[in-house]
Design an enzyme around this catalytic site. Structure first.
Site, PDB file in Angstrom:
ATOM      1  N   HIS A  86      17.409  17.436  42.345  1.00  0.00           N
ATOM      2  CA  HIS A  86      18.165  17.000  43.526  1.00  0.00           C
ATOM      3  C   HIS A  86      17.251  16.728  44.722  1.00  0.00           C
ATOM      4  O   HIS A  86      17.653  16.065  45.671  1.00  0.00           O
ATOM      5  CB  HIS A  86      19.326  17.942  43.846  1.00  0.00           C
ATOM      6  CG  HIS A  86      18.971  19.210  44.561  1.00  0.00           C
ATOM      7  ND1 HIS A  86      18.822  20.423  43.921  1.00  0.00           N
ATOM      8  CD2 HIS A  86      18.754  19.472  45.873  1.00  0.00           C
ATOM      9  CE1 HIS A  86      18.545  21.365  44.794  1.00  0.00           C
ATOM     10  NE2 HIS A  86      18.494  20.821  45.992  1.00  0.00           N
ATOM     11  N   ASP A 222      17.502  21.560  36.815  1.00  0.00           N
ATOM     12  CA  ASP A 222      17.297  20.906  38.116  1.00  0.00           C
ATOM     13  C   ASP A 222      15.803  20.785  38.458  1.00  0.00           C
ATOM     14  O   ASP A 222      15.289  21.477  39.322  1.00  0.00           O
ATOM     15  CB  ASP A 222      18.039  21.710  39.197  1.00  0.00           C
ATOM     16  CG  ASP A 222      18.293  20.888  40.453  1.00  0.00           C
ATOM     17  OD1 ASP A 222      17.613  19.854  40.629  1.00  0.00           O
ATOM     18  OD2 ASP A 222      19.152  21.282  41.262  1.00  0.00           O
ATOM     19  N   SER A 642      14.878  24.847  48.025  1.00  0.00           N
ATOM     20  CA  SER A 642      15.047  24.110  46.781  1.00  0.00           C
ATOM     21  C   SER A 642      13.698  23.653  46.271  1.00  0.00           C
ATOM     22  O   SER A 642      12.916  23.073  47.019  1.00  0.00           O
ATOM     23  CB  SER A 642      15.940  22.899  46.998  1.00  0.00           C
ATOM     24  OG  SER A 642      17.267  23.276  46.870  1.00  0.00           O
TER      25      SER A 642
HETATM   26  N1  ARG Z   1      23.686  23.488  46.286  1.00  0.00           N
HETATM   27  C1  ARG Z   1      22.343  23.002  46.137  1.00  0.00           C
HETATM   28  C2  ARG Z   1      21.754  22.675  47.507  1.00  0.00           C
HETATM   29  O1  ARG Z   1      22.292  23.043  48.496  1.00  0.00           O
HETATM   30  C3  ARG Z   1      22.283  21.822  45.217  1.00  0.00           C
HETATM   31  C4  ARG Z   1      22.895  20.559  45.748  1.00  0.00           C
HETATM   32  C5  ARG Z   1      22.771  19.364  44.848  1.00  0.00           C
HETATM   33  N2  ARG Z   1      23.660  19.420  43.702  1.00  0.00           N
HETATM   34  C6  ARG Z   1      24.954  18.986  43.696  1.00  0.00           C
HETATM   35  N3  ARG Z   1      25.668  19.142  42.618  1.00  0.00           N
HETATM   36  N4  ARG Z   1      25.525  18.407  44.735  1.00  0.00           N
HETATM   37  O2  ARG Z   1      20.988  21.794  47.759  1.00  0.00           O
HETATM   38  N1  GLU Z   2      20.083  23.664  47.097  1.00  0.00           N
HETATM   39  C1  GLU Z   2      19.528  24.149  48.341  1.00  0.00           C
HETATM   40  C2  GLU Z   2      18.414  23.270  48.886  1.00  0.00           C
HETATM   41  O1  GLU Z   2      18.468  22.088  48.779  1.00  0.00           O
HETATM   42  C3  GLU Z   2      19.058  25.537  48.127  1.00  0.00           C
HETATM   43  C4  GLU Z   2      20.227  26.372  48.002  1.00  0.00           C
HETATM   44  C5  GLU Z   2      20.379  27.284  49.168  1.00  0.00           C
HETATM   45  O2  GLU Z   2      20.860  26.882  50.229  1.00  0.00           O
HETATM   46  O3  GLU Z   2      19.961  28.433  48.966  1.00  0.00           O
HETATM   47  O4  GLU Z   2      17.493  23.716  49.520  1.00  0.00           O
END
Ligand code: ARG
Ligand code: GLU
Length: 706
Positions: A86, A222, A642
């Site tokens: 991502h 990921d 991330s």
């Molecule tokens: N929750 C994670 C973050 O905050 C992954 C986001 C990307 N994935 C998704 N299914 N939208 O970045």
């Molecule tokens: N998916 C999040 C990011 O893009 C990390 C998840 C979180 O917030 O801990 O950094």
């Protein structure tokens, strides 16, 4: 006697550290003896200088800031970088077309020539960091007002950074910590030639999609792979085919042993923003006003998108990424509110404030700070609320945002350059635009705005819509009916006009008018006060946090996240998300196959992976009859982490951090060791996918796999 006290002292000190177990994101150059002891007691087998050493190579030289808001790690002597799928998403998408859809099918460069350059993508390495508080605050006196103080600090910091980079190609910044009680210098090296080496198909890299996002159990692969290029002297240089792979000072070794429950883990990365020291007033706003309204607005948007997406396949694809990003924060906020309720954060904050006030009542310096903060927060609330609506409701109207982007020439922009920019803007905009979604969204958003935001924050335009067209909704409908930007065809027509006529048409376009009505309103009636009050609040926090540190001398205070390099340590651990439920900390390929369902987009396992599963063709990645996929741990992380490496006690790579569980998104406000868990993809799954699914095993040859 002495011995006796010694023991008690030790017990108290360990107790203090244990209470705070696993919470915190620490500055790598200031881990400190006590903390290091704690880390070593929990399984860290290295020293502070292995984490950070300004003189010789250390782990920090292998951790990079990837783009603006992610982390990555160097895993080979030839500049190979791992980060999340991502995090690489936009770049993978930029190389994709209908014919050559890298997002859907994945991509693997089979040799160096095939690696793809990514204009605009940078990788930043930390050269060194230093506490420069004394120098930053030089000449700052108690008699100064805030503006004088800030000005003084600004000039001091300019001198510090200038000196730090003199005669080098480095960049430098000085950042405030603890609301300006401390300042640190960061000297960095920014690489601009970063190429895409590989990415799994979305059915692996985004497996589970929004359904599983922010959740455990999780089975997302990921990750994506990039390579840093440098000039012949190993220095940063713009893209050139003559550039060569960067030779890092240090790269990470990979562990294939995995971790057991309870094993030490360390996350090394660039967390973006936390607010752990805010008062109950801030939590109250978040919990009772900000989050509920922001969530409700996004629910409306997501429903509108989903409805139109279900109607038509092209729209489904066009809005896939938009839907994902709207859903990401929407889901996070819900988890956050739930967690804050459940952990009674508001009560805990109030309790701490009562203790502080009792303590401060005898200290003139601190006596006024909480009452002042309370007063300022009361003043701020309506502005913060109007601002939330400006961002979430007005900001959701895509047509208006596009209109705003192209409505005015940039400084010094020529007619032809502007035309170029508008044309290109249109290319990107209409490719993923649905007039139907945007119309419905605009009506729904503005309806909520009118209903919930105090009248003094309504743009004049609302009155005009009412008197001219009978209602605000009718005005919005007219905007979409009459704007020259509503459809691609009209936009193309507009571009046929002579520059003067086009400029005039744009200036009078109803979408531009709508955009200007809101941005002017924001500038004059919301933004200025909001900025003034938040600045004053931050001045008070400078005093409050200093007071907290004086009051609770035994407690170790970590600075809030601010996109600077941190270490967070903890252990692999399951948790209880609800009464009678326990989550194991490991997921495996079995779970992927349990979810497999060709009918559900998010769970459609690629055929190649199915086949490997059927034939149990796991090679050296087989563990206990399956392949490990993900794990959770107690590391304190946030957005920006991330792609961060999750390391074992020997500093070897166990996996890549990519998310937190739903129950733990509240850790941005308050961390709780019983439920807060970060989520990582196991490095063995990453290597399995590269070797067995992608058949790009040659990449493993340049890694140090133990
Ligand atoms: N929750 C994670 C973050 O905050 C992954 C986001 C990307 N994935 C998704 N299914 N939208 O970045
Ligand atoms: N998916 C999040 C990011 O893009 C990390 C998840 C979180 O917030 O801990 O950094």
């Amino acid at each position: 006697m002495k011995c006796f006290f010694g023991i008690i002292g030790l017990v108290l000190v360990t107790a203090a550290v244990q209470v705070r177990a696993d919470e915190g994101m620490w500055l790598p150059n200031r881990v400190g003896k006590m903390r290091l002891k704690d880390m070593q007691a929990k399984g860290f087998r290295l020293n502070a200088s292995d984490l950070y050493d300004p003189g010789s190579p250390s782990l920090k030289d292998a951790v990079v800031r990837f783009g603006g808001g992610c982390t990555g790690e160097i895993v080979s002597p030839e500049g190979l970088v791992l980060t999340n799928h991502h995090c690489g998403y936009d770049y993978i998408q930029s190389h994709s077309s209908v014919k050559n859809d890298l997002l859907t099918y994945g991509f693997w460069a089979m040799n160096r020539e095939e690696e793809l350059p990514n204009p605009g993508l940078t990788v930043t390495l930390l050269v060194r960091m230093e506490d420069v508080t004394k120098k930053s605050l030089k000449g700052v006196t108690p008699g100064m007002d805030e503006a004088q103080r800030q000005e003084r600090i600004r000039t001091n910091n300019a001198r510090i950074t200038e000196k730090a980079v003199a005669g080098t190609h480095y960049k430098a910044t000085v950042e405030p910590f603890y609301y300006g009680n401390r300042y640190f210098l960061f000297v960095t090296e920014v690489f601009e030639d970063v190429r895409l080496v590989g990415a799994p198909p979305s059915s692996i890299g985004k497996f589970g999609g929004d359904t599983d996002n922010w959740m455990w159990p999780r089975h997302t692969g990921d990750f994506s792979v990039f390579r840093i290029y440098a000039d012949k002297d190993n220095k940063p240089a713009p893209y050139s085919k003559d550039n060569v792979p960067y030779r890092p000072k240090r790269f990470l070794s990979v562990s294939t042993r995995g971790a057991e429950e309870g094993d030490f883990t360390l996350v090394y990365g660039f967390p973006g923003r936390t607010t752990e020291y805010v008062t109950s007033d801030a939590v109250d706003y978040l919990l009772n006003r900000g989050n509920p309204h922001k969530i409700a607005l996004r629910t409306l948007r997501l429903n509108i998108m989903a409805e139109e997406q279900a109607r038509d396949a092209a729209t489904r694809i066009k809005y896939a990424s938009k839907h994902a990003s709207v859903a990401n924060a929407w889901k996070k906020w819900q988890g956050e509110s739930k967690g804050i309720h459940r952990m009674k954060t508001l009560d805990r904050k109030l309790e701490q404030e009562r203790r502080f006030e009792a303590w401060a009542s005898r200290r003139s310096r601190y006596r006024e700070v909480l009452p002042t903060l309370r007063k300022l927060y009361a003043e701020l609330a309506d502005y913060a609320f109007a601002r939330d609506y400006y961002v979430e409701a007005f900001g959701a109207v895509e047509l208006a945002r596009f209109a705003g982007n192209i409505s005015k020439p940039l400084d010094g922009e020529s007619d032809s350059a502007r035309l170029q920019r508008i044309r290109r803007g249109g290319e990107t905009f209409y490719k993923n635009y649905s007039d139907a979604i945007d119309r419905k969204t605009a009506v729904a958003m503005i309806r909520e705005y009118v209903r919930n935001v105090p009248v003094r924050f309504h743009p004049q335009l609302f009155r005009e819509y009412e008197s001219r067209y009978g209602s605000i909704e009718a005005g919005i409908k007219r905007m979409f009916d009459e704007s020259a930007l509503t459809t691609r065809a009209r936009f193309d027509n507009l571009l046929q006009d002579a520059p003067g006529r086009m400029a005039a048409a744009l200036a009078n376009d109803p979408a531009v008018k709508f955009y200007e009505a809101f941005t002017d309103l924001y500038k004059n009636a919301i933004g200025k006060e909001y900025a003034r009050l938040t600045a004053e609040i931050n001045v008070q926090y400078r005093t409050y946090v200093r007071g907290l540190m004086e009051m609770e001398r035994g407690r170790a205070f970590y600075p809030d996240a601010n996109l600077t390099l941190r270490v967070a340590y903890g252990k692999v651990a399951g948790y209880e998300p609800a009464d009678a439920v326990y989550y194991e900390p490991f997921s495996t390929l079995e779970g992927i196959m349990e979810k497999d369902n060709p009918e559900i987009y998010d769970y459609d396992v690629p055929e190649k992976l199915r086949e490997l599963y059927r034939t149990k063709n796991y090679g050296r990645w087989e563990t206990g009859g399956t392949v490990p996929v993900g794990f959770i741990a107690t590391n304190h992380t946030t957005g920006g982490n991330s792609g961060s490496p999750v390391l074992n006690g020997d500093g070897e790579l166990l996996g890549l951090n990519f998310d937190r569980t739903w129950e733990s998104t509240m850790s941005d406000v308050q961390y709780d060791p019983t439920v807060c868990r970060n989520i990582a993809v196991d490095i063995r799954y990453v290597l399995f996918v590269i070797e067995k699914v992608a058949e790009a095993g040659y990449l493993l040859d340049e890694m140090d796999i133990r």
